[in-house]
Design an enzyme around this catalytic site. Sequence first.
Site, short mmCIF file in Angstrom:
data_model
loop_
_atom_site.label_atom_id
_atom_site.label_comp_id
_atom_site.label_asym_id
_atom_site.label_seq_id
_atom_site.Cartn_x
_atom_site.Cartn_y
_atom_site.Cartn_z
N ILE A 33 12.76 -0.80 49.67
CA ILE A 33 13.03 -0.10 50.93
C ILE A 33 13.69 1.25 50.64
CG2 ILE A 33 14.37 -0.19 53.08
CD1 ILE A 33 13.89 -3.24 53.10
N ASP A 52 21.56 4.58 42.77
CA ASP A 52 21.27 3.17 42.44
C ASP A 52 21.97 2.86 41.12
OD1 ASP A 52 18.74 1.18 43.58
OD2 ASP A 52 19.74 0.63 41.68
N ASP A 72 27.13 2.08 39.65
CA ASP A 72 27.31 0.69 40.08
C ASP A 72 28.30 0.71 41.24
OD1 ASP A 72 27.93 -1.92 40.57
OD2 ASP A 72 28.27 -2.45 38.47
N SER A 155 20.43 -7.14 57.87
CA SER A 155 19.35 -8.12 57.84
C SER A 155 19.32 -8.85 59.18
CB SER A 155 19.58 -9.15 56.73
OG SER A 155 18.66 -10.23 56.85
N TYR A 168 24.50 -14.67 51.75
CA TYR A 168 23.71 -13.52 52.20
C TYR A 168 23.87 -13.34 53.72
CZ TYR A 168 19.71 -10.34 52.68
OH TYR A 168 18.90 -9.25 52.95
N LYS A 172 25.86 -10.16 55.47
CA LYS A 172 25.12 -9.22 56.32
C LYS A 172 25.71 -9.19 57.74
CE LYS A 172 22.07 -7.56 53.42
NZ LYS A 172 22.04 -6.12 53.10
N THR A 203 8.86 -6.36 49.55
CA THR A 203 9.49 -5.58 48.48
C THR A 203 9.73 -6.53 47.31
OG1 THR A 203 11.78 -6.14 49.04
CG2 THR A 203 10.81 -4.28 50.22
N1 LIG Z 1 13.02 -6.99 51.70
C1 LIG Z 1 13.38 -7.62 52.80
O1 LIG Z 1 12.61 -8.41 53.36
C2 LIG Z 1 14.73 -7.39 53.42
C3 LIG Z 1 15.00 -8.05 54.61
C4 LIG Z 1 16.22 -7.83 55.22
C5 LIG Z 1 17.14 -6.99 54.64
N2 LIG Z 1 16.86 -6.38 53.47
C6 LIG Z 1 17.89 -5.50 52.90
O2 LIG Z 1 17.32 -4.24 52.63
C7 LIG Z 1 18.00 -3.65 51.52
C8 LIG Z 1 16.98 -3.21 50.47
O3 LIG Z 1 16.27 -4.37 50.04
P1 LIG Z 1 14.96 -4.32 49.13
O4 LIG Z 1 14.08 -5.38 49.63
O5 LIG Z 1 14.48 -2.92 48.99
O6 LIG Z 1 15.60 -4.87 47.78
P2 LIG Z 1 15.46 -4.38 46.28
O7 LIG Z 1 16.01 -5.48 45.46
O8 LIG Z 1 14.08 -3.88 46.01
O9 LIG Z 1 16.45 -3.11 46.27
C9 LIG Z 1 17.84 -3.24 46.26
C10 LIG Z 1 18.39 -2.11 45.39
O10 LIG Z 1 19.83 -2.17 45.40
C11 LIG Z 1 20.27 -1.82 44.12
N3 LIG Z 1 21.59 -2.36 43.87
C12 LIG Z 1 21.97 -3.66 43.85
N4 LIG Z 1 23.24 -3.77 43.47
C13 LIG Z 1 23.70 -2.51 43.25
C14 LIG Z 1 24.95 -1.99 42.82
N5 LIG Z 1 25.97 -2.78 42.50
N6 LIG Z 1 25.08 -0.64 42.70
C15 LIG Z 1 24.02 0.18 42.98
N7 LIG Z 1 22.82 -0.28 43.38
C16 LIG Z 1 22.66 -1.61 43.51
C17 LIG Z 1 19.25 -2.46 43.18
O11 LIG Z 1 19.28 -1.89 41.87
C18 LIG Z 1 17.96 -2.22 43.92
O12 LIG Z 1 17.32 -1.01 43.49
C19 LIG Z 1 18.98 -4.69 51.01
O13 LIG Z 1 20.27 -4.42 51.53
C20 LIG Z 1 18.45 -5.98 51.58
O14 LIG Z 1 19.45 -6.97 51.75
C21 LIG Z 1 15.67 -6.56 52.84
#
Ligand SMILES: NC(=O)c1ccc[n+]([C@@H]2O[C@H](COP(=O)([O-])OP(=O)(O)OC[C@H]3O[C@@H](n4cnc5c(N)ncnc54)[C@H](O)[C@@H]3O)[C@@H](O)[C@H]2O)c1
Length: 264
Positions: A33, A52, A72, A155, A168, A172, A203
Site C-alpha cells: 500500500i 521504511d 526503524d 484497518s 492486530y 488498530k 499486498t
Molecule cells: N493489505 C491489507 O489487506 C491491509 C488491510 C488493512 C490494513 N492494512 C494496513 O495497511 C498498512 C500497509 O500494509 P501492506 O499490506 O502494504 O503491508 P506490507 O507488509 O506490504 O507493508 C508494510 C510496510 O511497513 C514497513 N514496516 C514495518 N515495520 C516497520 C518499522 N519498524 N519501521 C519502518 N517500517 C516498517 C515494512 O517494511 C513494510 O514495507 C499496514 O498498516 C496494514 O496494517 C493492510
Amino acid sequence: MNRRVCDSSAEHVGRELELAGRKVLVTGAAGGIGQAIVAACVRQGARVAAVDRVMAPVPDGCGDKAVPFVADLTDPGSTDSLIAEVITELGDLEGLVNCAGVMRRGDLLAIDLADWSAAYAVNVDAVMRLCRAALPALFASSTGNDTASIVTIASQWGLVPAAGHIAYNSSKAAVVSLTRSLARDFGARGIRANSICPGEILTPMVESKLATTGTKESELAAAIPLGRLGRPREVAELTTFLLSERASFISGAAIEITGAQQVG
Ligand SMILES: NC(=O)c1ccc[n+]([C@@H]2O[C@H](COP(=O)([O-])OP(=O)(O)OC[C@H]3O[C@@H](n4cnc5c(N)ncnc54)[C@H](O)[C@@H]3O)[C@@H](O)[C@H]2O)c1
C-alpha cells in the site's frame, strides 16, 4: 482560537493536481500500500519522503519527487532526527501518512507476548512518536486556508475485530482513537487527522496470510460483496484525497474501504 475556514469550490476549480507543491512523509513506503501511496502522491504533484525500515524502491515515474529514507520506526531515539532530515530535504511538511504496520496472529491464549509487543510497537507507539515529532512542522505549514493533514492506515479490524487476531485488532483500534484524538486536540491549530480502515487489499501482507492459512484468493474474494480483493492504488486514491484540500472539512473520521465486506 485559530480556527481555519476553507470554503468555496471556486478555490479548487482548475487545480489540476490536488497535492501540487505539497511535501508529504509516507511510512511503510516499501510495502504494497505504501508504494501505491508514494506513487499517487507524486502523480498528484507532491514531493514525498518515503520512509521504511528497508530501502523503499522509487516507484516508476517518480524520479527525484520521491526520496527514500531508511528508519526503524520502533527505535525511539531516531524519530526526531528522521523528522529533521526530512524537513532538511523537503523544506517543510504538509502531510503525514502513517502506513507502516505489522500483522500478528493469535487469540489471547495463543499469542506470543513478543508478538503482542511487536504489534503495538509498530502499529501504535511508532505512530504516536512520529506524529508528536512531526506536529510542529505540520502546525507551521498550516497557514491561511490550508490545513495540514495526517492520514493513518488503520484497518477495518480496528473497528470490528476479526477472530484470532487480538493484538492486530486492538492495536488498530488504538490507532484509530489516537488519530481521532489528534483531530480533536489540534483541529484549532490547522490539523486534520483521519484513519483509513481497509478490508482485504492484495499486498504481500495478505499474500503471506493466504500462504500461511492455505486459503485461496478466490475464497477470500467470495466473502466480499464486490467479488474481489481491493488494490493498493484504491487505498492510495483515498489517501491523496484526504491529504488534499478537497477533503477540507473531513477530520476525525475513520473511513472503511472494504468492498462492503463485513467481519465479526
Ligand atoms: N493489505 C491489507 O489487506 C491491509 C488491510 C488493512 C490494513 N492494512 C494496513 O495497511 C498498512 C500497509 O500494509 P501492506 O499490506 O502494504 O503491508 P506490507 O507488509 O506490504 O507493508 C508494510 C510496510 O511497513 C514497513 N514496516 C514495518 N515495520 C516497520 C518499522 N519498524 N519501521 C519502518 N517500517 C516498517 C515494512 O517494511 C513494510 O514495507 C499496514 O498498516 C496494514 O496494517 C493492510
